[in-house]
Design an enzyme around this catalytic site. Structure first.
Site, mmCIF file in Angstrom:
data_model
loop_
_atom_site.group_PDB
_atom_site.id
_atom_site.type_symbol
_atom_site.label_atom_id
_atom_site.label_comp_id
_atom_site.label_asym_id
_atom_site.label_seq_id
_atom_site.Cartn_x
_atom_site.Cartn_y
_atom_site.Cartn_z
ATOM 1 N N ALA A 173 35.118 -1.875 35.125
ATOM 2 C CA ALA A 173 36.556 -2.015 35.351
ATOM 3 C C ALA A 173 37.143 -2.796 34.182
ATOM 4 O O ALA A 173 36.433 -3.547 33.507
ATOM 5 C CB ALA A 173 36.801 -2.743 36.666
ATOM 6 N N GLY A 229 31.807 -0.918 37.187
ATOM 7 C CA GLY A 229 32.470 0.281 37.697
ATOM 8 C C GLY A 229 32.017 1.552 36.989
ATOM 9 O O GLY A 229 32.107 2.645 37.554
ATOM 10 N N GLU A 261 29.039 2.568 38.818
ATOM 11 C CA GLU A 261 29.493 3.030 40.142
ATOM 12 C C GLU A 261 30.095 4.436 40.047
ATOM 13 O O GLU A 261 29.899 5.259 40.940
ATOM 14 C CB GLU A 261 30.492 2.033 40.730
ATOM 15 N N GLU A 282 28.664 -7.596 37.345
ATOM 16 C CA GLU A 282 29.813 -8.290 37.945
ATOM 17 C C GLU A 282 29.509 -9.735 38.291
ATOM 18 O O GLU A 282 30.388 -10.603 38.258
ATOM 19 C CB GLU A 282 30.278 -7.558 39.218
HETATM 20 C C1 HXC Z 1 37.927 -4.647 29.242
HETATM 21 C C2 HXC Z 1 36.275 -4.424 27.673
HETATM 22 C C3 HXC Z 1 35.315 -4.237 28.672
HETATM 23 C C4 HXC Z 1 35.755 -4.265 30.030
HETATM 24 C C5 HXC Z 1 34.330 -4.147 26.777
HETATM 25 N N1 HXC Z 1 35.620 -4.357 26.518
HETATM 26 N N2 HXC Z 1 34.119 -4.078 28.079
HETATM 27 N N3 HXC Z 1 37.576 -4.632 27.952
HETATM 28 N N4 HXC Z 1 37.058 -4.477 30.253
HETATM 29 N N5 HXC Z 1 34.918 -4.068 31.038
HETATM 30 C C6 HXC Z 1 36.264 -4.496 25.188
HETATM 31 C C7 HXC Z 1 35.943 -5.799 24.529
HETATM 32 O O1 HXC Z 1 36.806 -6.822 25.004
HETATM 33 C C8 HXC Z 1 36.210 -5.470 23.077
HETATM 34 O O2 HXC Z 1 37.595 -5.467 22.876
HETATM 35 C C9 HXC Z 1 35.753 -4.009 22.988
HETATM 36 O O3 HXC Z 1 35.750 -3.510 24.338
HETATM 37 C C10 HXC Z 1 34.345 -3.883 22.443
HETATM 38 O O4 HXC Z 1 33.501 -4.726 23.219
HETATM 39 P P1 HXC Z 1 32.571 -5.866 22.546
HETATM 40 O O5 HXC Z 1 32.335 -6.896 23.596
HETATM 41 O O6 HXC Z 1 33.112 -6.301 21.246
HETATM 42 O O7 HXC Z 1 31.264 -5.013 22.283
HETATM 43 P P2 HXC Z 1 29.754 -5.498 22.307
HETATM 44 O O8 HXC Z 1 29.605 -6.781 21.570
HETATM 45 O O9 HXC Z 1 28.964 -4.319 21.865
HETATM 46 O O10 HXC Z 1 29.429 -5.802 23.841
HETATM 47 C C11 HXC Z 1 29.423 -4.795 24.787
HETATM 48 C C12 HXC Z 1 29.327 -5.389 26.230
HETATM 49 C C13 HXC Z 1 30.506 -6.387 26.433
HETATM 50 C C14 HXC Z 1 28.021 -6.107 26.401
HETATM 51 C C15 HXC Z 1 29.406 -4.219 27.173
HETATM 52 O O11 HXC Z 1 31.708 -5.755 25.989
HETATM 53 C C16 HXC Z 1 30.673 -6.747 27.884
HETATM 54 O O12 HXC Z 1 29.946 -7.559 28.414
HETATM 55 N N6 HXC Z 1 31.668 -6.129 28.553
HETATM 56 C C17 HXC Z 1 31.953 -6.415 29.945
HETATM 57 C C18 HXC Z 1 31.004 -5.642 30.821
HETATM 58 C C19 HXC Z 1 31.233 -5.971 32.301
HETATM 59 O O13 HXC Z 1 31.173 -7.134 32.694
HETATM 60 N N7 HXC Z 1 31.500 -4.950 33.127
HETATM 61 C C20 HXC Z 1 31.763 -5.132 34.520
HETATM 62 C C21 HXC Z 1 33.246 -5.357 34.738
HETATM 63 S S1 HXC Z 1 33.592 -5.758 36.416
HETATM 64 P P3 HXC Z 1 38.234 -6.170 21.565
HETATM 65 O O14 HXC Z 1 39.713 -6.027 21.781
HETATM 66 O O15 HXC Z 1 37.723 -7.552 21.568
HETATM 67 O O16 HXC Z 1 37.718 -5.349 20.422
HETATM 68 C C22 HXC Z 1 33.567 -4.296 37.234
HETATM 69 C C23 HXC Z 1 33.953 -4.382 38.700
HETATM 70 C C24 HXC Z 1 34.011 -3.017 39.301
HETATM 71 O O17 HXC Z 1 33.286 -3.275 36.704
HETATM 72 C C25 HXC Z 1 34.969 -3.017 40.456
HETATM 73 C C26 HXC Z 1 35.204 -1.614 40.975
HETATM 74 C C27 HXC Z 1 35.883 -0.691 40.033
#
Ligand code: HXC
Length: 257
Positions: A72, A108, A111, A131
């Site tokens: 998400a 997500g 999911e 998450e």
């Molecule tokens: C918003 C995101 C994002 C996310 C990555 N980005 N994941 N933006 N939401 N989930 C953005 C980063 O901010 C960054 O933007 C760009 O994408 C590239 O990501 P980087 O972090 O620079 O890349 P990298 O170093 O390769 O790391 C990849 C990663 C990391 C390990 C996947 O991005 C990360 O941990 N992302 C979050 C993953 C996460 O926690 N997902 C679960 C979300 S909660 P900029 O602007 O800085 O370039 C969820 C709840 C579900 O899903 C609920 C039901 C739908």
């Protein structure tokens, strides 16, 4: 190629690689296809349209080579958070769906992949429910679908510790149908979709629905549903054709009725 809405940014793009197969691509590459509310809405709308168009028989959902979807959109969490109701629309789609996963399928994103009927993953894909690292838990079926698919032992590690698994491990644990080299993911997914599109359409939709019941209901209720659906399908034109074709040693011609 068509984008799903007029003036809005096309964060979901639909292609038609084969008469009865649609390829739906998530298209927010700069943020690793993070599932914003707008993207989830467009995706649900796109799938609903394909479901009702009378032509499409199977859908492949894909991201790009870096990510299927990284979860998400966390940037939206502070303001409104993910609209979870939209997932009911995604889960209600009657067409068979295949997730083609390269790179990241996190939160997500995983999911969404698990909401599909089949999953083709790259050997080196990264799948996880991180998450917990944000202090929340999966909200779109992760605790249920992952647990029922890979079992409590691994699901607990993934959900409570945020442990990621590779595509290769996902296949070993029954989470993915196939793990293949990254460049093979889309061709293999499209091939499965074409094979699905050749089957009797009504029977495929019914089978999908009844398999889903195994997740939703007790075994007893699911078996009764299965029996009812079986008898109903046996009366269909396609079943009569399929049985006749077998007996006549020829290929069936499906009408979707
Ligand atoms: C918003 C995101 C994002 C996310 C990555 N980005 N994941 N933006 N939401 N989930 C953005 C980063 O901010 C960054 O933007 C760009 O994408 C590239 O990501 P980087 O972090 O620079 O890349 P990298 O170093 O390769 O790391 C990849 C990663 C990391 C390990 C996947 O991005 C990360 O941990 N992302 C979050 C993953 C996460 O926690 N997902 C679960 C979300 S909660 P900029 O602007 O800085 O370039 C969820 C709840 C579900 O899903 C609920 C039901 C739908």
């Amino acid at each position: 190629m068509s984008s799903s809405t007029g003036s809005e940014q096309a964060v979901v793009v639909t292609e038609r690689p084969h008469e009865h197969v649609a390829l739906v691509r998530l298209n927010r590459p700069k943020v690793l296809n993070a599932l914003s509310n707008a993207l989830a809405e467009q995706l649900a709308g796109t799938l609903e349209r394909l479901d009702a168009d009378g032509v499409t028989r199977a859908v492949v959902i894909a991201g790009d080579d870096r990510a299927f979807a990284a979860g998400a959109d966390i940037a939206e969490f502070a303001s409104e958070g993910p609209h979870l109701e939209v997932w009911d629309r995604i889960w209600a789609v009657g067409l068979p769906t295949i997730a083609a996963v390269r790179g990241l399928a996190l939160g997500g994103g995983l999911e969404l992949a698990m909401s599909c009927d089949m999953m083709v993953v790259a050997d080196d894909a990264r799948l996880g429910q991180p998450e917990i690292n944000l202090g929340v838990i999966p909200g779109a079926g992760g605790t249920q679908r992952l647990t029922r698919t890979v079992g409590k032992t691994l699901a607990t590690e993934m959900v409570l510790l945020g442990r990621e698994i590779s595509g290769r491990e996902a296949e070993l644990h029954g989470l993915a149908n196939r793990a293949v080299p990254a460049e093979r993911v889309l061709p293999v997914a499209l091939d499965l979709a074409k094979r699905l599109a050749k089957q009797a359409p009504h029977a495929v939709r019914t089978a999908k629905k009844i398999i889903a019941r195994a997740f939703e209901e007790s075994l007893h209720a699911g078996l009764l549903d299965e029996r009812r659906a079986f008898y109903a399908l046996l009366q269909s034109e396609d079943a009569r054709e399929g049985i006749a074709a077998f007996l006549e040693k020829r290929k069936p011609v499906w009408q979707g009725r």
